[in-house]
Design a protein around this motif. Structure first.
Motif, PDB file in Angstrom:
ATOM      1  N   ALA A 251       0.794  -1.207  -0.075  1.00  0.00           N
ATOM      2  CA  ALA A 251       0.108  -0.198  -0.084  1.00  0.00           C
ATOM      3  C   ALA A 251       1.095   1.228  -0.096  1.00  0.00           C
ATOM      4  N   LEU A 252       2.098   1.117   0.878  1.00  0.00           N
ATOM      5  CA  LEU A 252       2.747   2.514   0.979  1.00  0.00           C
ATOM      6  C   LEU A 252       3.590   2.752  -0.418  1.00  0.00           C
ATOM      7  N   THR A 253       3.916   1.648  -1.148  1.00  0.00           N
ATOM      8  CA  THR A 253       4.634   1.632  -2.470  1.00  0.00           C
ATOM      9  C   THR A 253       3.654   2.282  -3.542  1.00  0.00           C
ATOM     10  N   VAL A 254       2.339   1.593  -3.456  1.00  0.00           N
ATOM     11  CA  VAL A 254       1.568   2.258  -4.390  1.00  0.00           C
ATOM     12  C   VAL A 254       1.207   3.694  -4.249  1.00  0.00           C
ATOM     13  N   GLY A 255       0.906   4.056  -2.988  1.00  0.00           N
ATOM     14  CA  GLY A 255       0.688   5.377  -2.437  1.00  0.00           C
ATOM     15  C   GLY A 255       1.638   6.399  -2.896  1.00  0.00           C
ATOM     16  N   VAL A 256       2.987   6.104  -2.736  1.00  0.00           N
ATOM     17  CA  VAL A 256       3.889   7.033  -3.084  1.00  0.00           C
ATOM     18  C   VAL A 256       4.166   7.249  -4.477  1.00  0.00           C
ATOM     19  N   LEU A 257       4.046   6.057  -5.302  1.00  0.00           N
ATOM     20  CA  LEU A 257       4.300   6.018  -6.793  1.00  0.00           C
ATOM     21  C   LEU A 257       3.033   6.555  -7.557  1.00  0.00           C
ATOM     22  N   SER A 258       1.941   6.721  -7.081  1.00  0.00           N
ATOM     23  CA  SER A 258       0.582   7.208  -7.373  1.00  0.00           C
ATOM     24  C   SER A 258       0.937   8.730  -7.889  1.00  0.00           C
ATOM     25  N   PHE A 259       1.917   9.515  -7.189  1.00  0.00           N
ATOM     26  CA  PHE A 259       2.261  10.915  -7.461  1.00  0.00           C
ATOM     27  C   PHE A 259       3.359  10.969  -8.438  1.00  0.00           C
ATOM     28  N   GLY A 260       3.808   9.736  -8.837  1.00  0.00           N
ATOM     29  CA  GLY A 260       4.936  10.067  -9.751  1.00  0.00           C
ATOM     30  C   GLY A 260       6.176   8.885  -9.492  1.00  0.00           C
ATOM     31  N   GLY A 261       7.042   8.602 -10.692  1.00  0.00           N
ATOM     32  CA  GLY A 261       8.219   7.901 -10.403  1.00  0.00           C
ATOM     33  C   GLY A 261       9.028   8.371  -9.255  1.00  0.00           C
ATOM     34  N   VAL A 262      10.020   7.237  -8.860  1.00  0.00           N
ATOM     35  CA  VAL A 262      11.092   7.661  -7.730  1.00  0.00           C
ATOM     36  C   VAL A 262      12.228   6.941  -8.112  1.00  0.00           C
ATOM     37  N   GLN A 263      13.235   7.770  -8.120  1.00  0.00           N
ATOM     38  CA  GLN A 263      14.541   7.539  -8.517  1.00  0.00           C
ATOM     39  C   GLN A 263      15.369   7.281  -7.223  1.00  0.00           C
ATOM     40  N   ILE A 264      16.181   6.075  -7.027  1.00  0.00           N
ATOM     41  CA  ILE A 264      16.883   5.803  -6.067  1.00  0.00           C
ATOM     42  C   ILE A 264      18.063   5.538  -6.596  1.00  0.00           C
ATOM     43  N   GLY A 265      19.285   6.431  -6.716  1.00  0.00           N
ATOM     44  CA  GLY A 265      20.505   6.222  -7.216  1.00  0.00           C
ATOM     45  C   GLY A 265      20.184   5.876  -8.871  1.00  0.00           C
ATOM     46  N   ALA A 266      20.694   4.923  -9.371  1.00  0.00           N
ATOM     47  CA  ALA A 266      20.678   4.535 -10.596  1.00  0.00           C
ATOM     48  C   ALA A 266      19.422   3.658 -11.043  1.00  0.00           C
ATOM     49  N   VAL A 267      18.799   3.416  -9.921  1.00  0.00           N
ATOM     50  CA  VAL A 267      17.431   2.548 -10.266  1.00  0.00           C
ATOM     51  C   VAL A 267      16.229   3.250  -9.958  1.00  0.00           C
ATOM     52  N   GLY A 268      15.364   3.296 -11.069  1.00  0.00           N
ATOM     53  CA  GLY A 268      13.952   3.803 -11.105  1.00  0.00           C
ATOM     54  C   GLY A 268      12.931   3.034 -10.631  1.00  0.00           C
ATOM     55  N   PHE A 269      11.726   3.776 -10.231  1.00  0.00           N
ATOM     56  CA  PHE A 269      10.609   2.683  -9.887  1.00  0.00           C
ATOM     57  C   PHE A 269       9.274   3.454 -10.140  1.00  0.00           C
ATOM     58  N   ASP A 270       8.650   2.853 -10.974  1.00  0.00           N
ATOM     59  CA  ASP A 270       7.501   3.500 -11.622  1.00  0.00           C
ATOM     60  C   ASP A 270       6.198   2.679 -11.757  1.00  0.00           C
ATOM     61  N   VAL A 271       5.397   2.642 -12.792  1.00  0.00           N
ATOM     62  CA  VAL A 271       4.325   2.043 -12.799  1.00  0.00           C
ATOM     63  C   VAL A 271       4.416   0.461 -12.745  1.00  0.00           C
ATOM     64  N   THR A 272       5.462  -0.029 -13.113  1.00  0.00           N
ATOM     65  CA  THR A 272       5.909  -1.542 -13.290  1.00  0.00           C
ATOM     66  C   THR A 272       5.902  -2.078 -11.820  1.00  0.00           C
ATOM     67  N   THR A 273       6.670  -1.454 -11.104  1.00  0.00           N
ATOM     68  CA  THR A 273       6.524  -1.340  -9.468  1.00  0.00           C
ATOM     69  C   THR A 273       5.310  -1.666  -8.928  1.00  0.00           C
ATOM     70  N   MET A 274       4.554  -0.371  -9.180  1.00  0.00           N
ATOM     71  CA  MET A 274       3.239  -0.057  -8.862  1.00  0.00           C
ATOM     72  C   MET A 274       2.297  -1.573  -8.940  1.00  0.00           C
ATOM     73  N   VAL A 275       2.625  -2.183 -10.101  1.00  0.00           N
ATOM     74  CA  VAL A 275       1.599  -3.615 -10.458  1.00  0.00           C
ATOM     75  C   VAL A 275       1.973  -4.477  -9.515  1.00  0.00           C
ATOM     76  N   TYR A 276       3.208  -4.609  -9.169  1.00  0.00           N
ATOM     77  CA  TYR A 276       3.560  -5.892  -8.358  1.00  0.00           C
ATOM     78  C   TYR A 276       3.262  -5.480  -6.842  1.00  0.00           C
ATOM     79  N   ALA A 277       3.434  -3.990  -6.667  1.00  0.00           N
ATOM     80  CA  ALA A 277       3.126  -3.426  -5.382  1.00  0.00           C
ATOM     81  C   ALA A 277       1.907  -3.841  -5.052  1.00  0.00           C
TER      82      ALA A 277
END
Length: 399
Positions: A251-277
């Motif tokens: 739920a936390l991951t979906v909530g955060v990514l609902s406002f836009g993608g997140v970049q941590i270092g060289a790794v980006g998290f976006d809608v694909t991560t939302m699907v699995y979350a």
């Protein structure tokens, strides 16, 4: 089953389940009788026979032991029959394979006389002779299962599966033990722990059994059965803790990514991560719902005790409240979907950015799924908690 008629007061019954133990039964009976004679404890030796075909029953009768025929097959069934038929106030049970020490039962009797409800032997403190326990059991199976049992139920013992144990007969009968197989040993400790019985532990020894045939125990099969039983009787560990972690993380991951993608270092998290979350969130939520239904059913049927806190929650909860919560989640999900359609309409239903469409669709679908699951759970919990008439052998009682 009614308790056998007593002619003389019997303090102790030494109980042995038996299935084709002709090789070792006689020496076990003689050792148990020797203990009774030496200690002065008024007692009996009871053999609960599980359908032996090797003459074990006659061996026991010839030595003066009492034989009771267990109508159902299984280790637990034989012991349940023996406990019901025992004449003693206390019962000490152990296998009839000459691996347990029937000659030194004084510590068990002393603890029982002092008020313990269940006294467990500890083979690791008392001593295990070479060859008495397979290395797999000694260094992996028993320590792991005992550790899990201690973690889940806090019985205060370190040898969860020792077969030599003593108990107050009436108190153990009060637990209404049900399992007919090898799980019986675990059920006794688990239910005694949940009932807050006084459980103590004394050292005992284990030696190599005297049989020429392999034991009835099957390492991996019976080990899994014991582990499964422990998990079933610990629904918080089976459902709540992993479910809560999965639900909150998803739920936390979906909530955060609902406002836009997140970049941590060289790794980006976006809608694909939302699907699995979102999938993780649904699985965690299902686990929590399973906990509620399992707990409700288990307490209704008497498998698990109901704590005062749980009773207060059940008293405040109703199927109608669950329905309202579920409908609320469902409406939120549908509302998000409606907003998305309206936005699409403002573009004359033309092409949209796929990433942004999915970013909105996932919370909408998640709300719809969680709401629907909550509604179905509420209906099912209403079925489980509906007052009903319970048919028993001797009467029909309003539950």
């Amino acid at each position: 089953m009614n308790r056998p008629v007593e002619t003389d007061p019997v303090e102790l019954t030494i109980l042995m389940p038996c299935l084709n133990e002709a090789e070792t039964l006689a020496v076990c009976i003689q050792k148990a009788q020797g203990f009774l004679a030496r200690s002065g404890v008024r007692g009996e030796v009871l053999i609960s026979d599980n359908g032996s075909t090797d003459g074990s029953q006659q061996i026991a009768a010839d030595l003066g032991a009492r034989v009771s025929h267990a109508p159902r097959r299984g280790y637990g069934a034989a012991l349940i029959n023996g406990i019901e038929q025992a004449r003693g106030r206390f019962v000490i049970m152990a296998d009839a394979d000459d691996s347990y020490d029937f000659e030194n039962l004084e510590p068990f009797v002393e603890k029982l006389r002092a008020g313990a409800d269940l006294v467990m032997g500890n083979r690791f403190r008392g001593g295990i002779t070479p060859g008495a326990m397979p290395p797999l059991h000694k260094y992996l199976g028993n320590p792991v299962l005992s550790g899990i049992g201690q973690l889940f139920f806090r019985p205060g013992i370190n040898d969860f599966h020792c077969g030599l144990r003593g108990f107050n007969r009436e108190r153990i009968l009060g637990l209404d033990l049900q399992t007919t197989g090898m799980e019986f040993a675990s059920e006794m400790v688990v239910k005694a722990s949940l009932a807050r019985y006084r459980i103590e532990e004394v050292p005992t020894t284990l030696k190599k059994d005297g049989r020429s045939r392999p034991p009835h125990l099957r390492s991996w099969h019976d080990g899994w059965r014991h582990l499964r039983f422990l998990l079933i009787f610990a629904p918080r560990w089976l459902f709540v803790y992993p479910g809560l972690v999965a639900f909150l993380l998803g739920a936390l991951t979906v909530g955060v990514l609902s406002f836009g993608g997140v970049q941590i270092g060289a790794v980006g998290f976006d809608v694909t991560t939302m699907v699995y979350a979102s999938a993780l969130c649904v699985m965690g939520y299902q686990s929590l719902l399973f906990f509620w239904l399992t707990k409700l059913y288990a307490t209704q049927e008497g498998f698990l005790p109901a704590s005062p806190r749980y009773r207060s929650i059940v008293a405040r909860w109703s199927a109608e409240r669950g329905l309202l919560i579920g409908l609320g989640l469902f409406v939120v999900g549908v509302g998000i979907g409606v907003v998305q359609v309206l936005r699409w309409g403002s573009l004359d239903f033309g092409p949209q950015d796929a990433t942004e469409v999915v970013r909105i669709a996932i919370p909408s679908a998640l709300g719809i799924m969680l709401g629907f699951q909550t509604v179905m759970m509420s209906f099912f919990s209403g079925v489980l908690s509906t007052p009903r008439r319970e048919v028993r052998a001797d009467a029909v009682i309003e539950s």
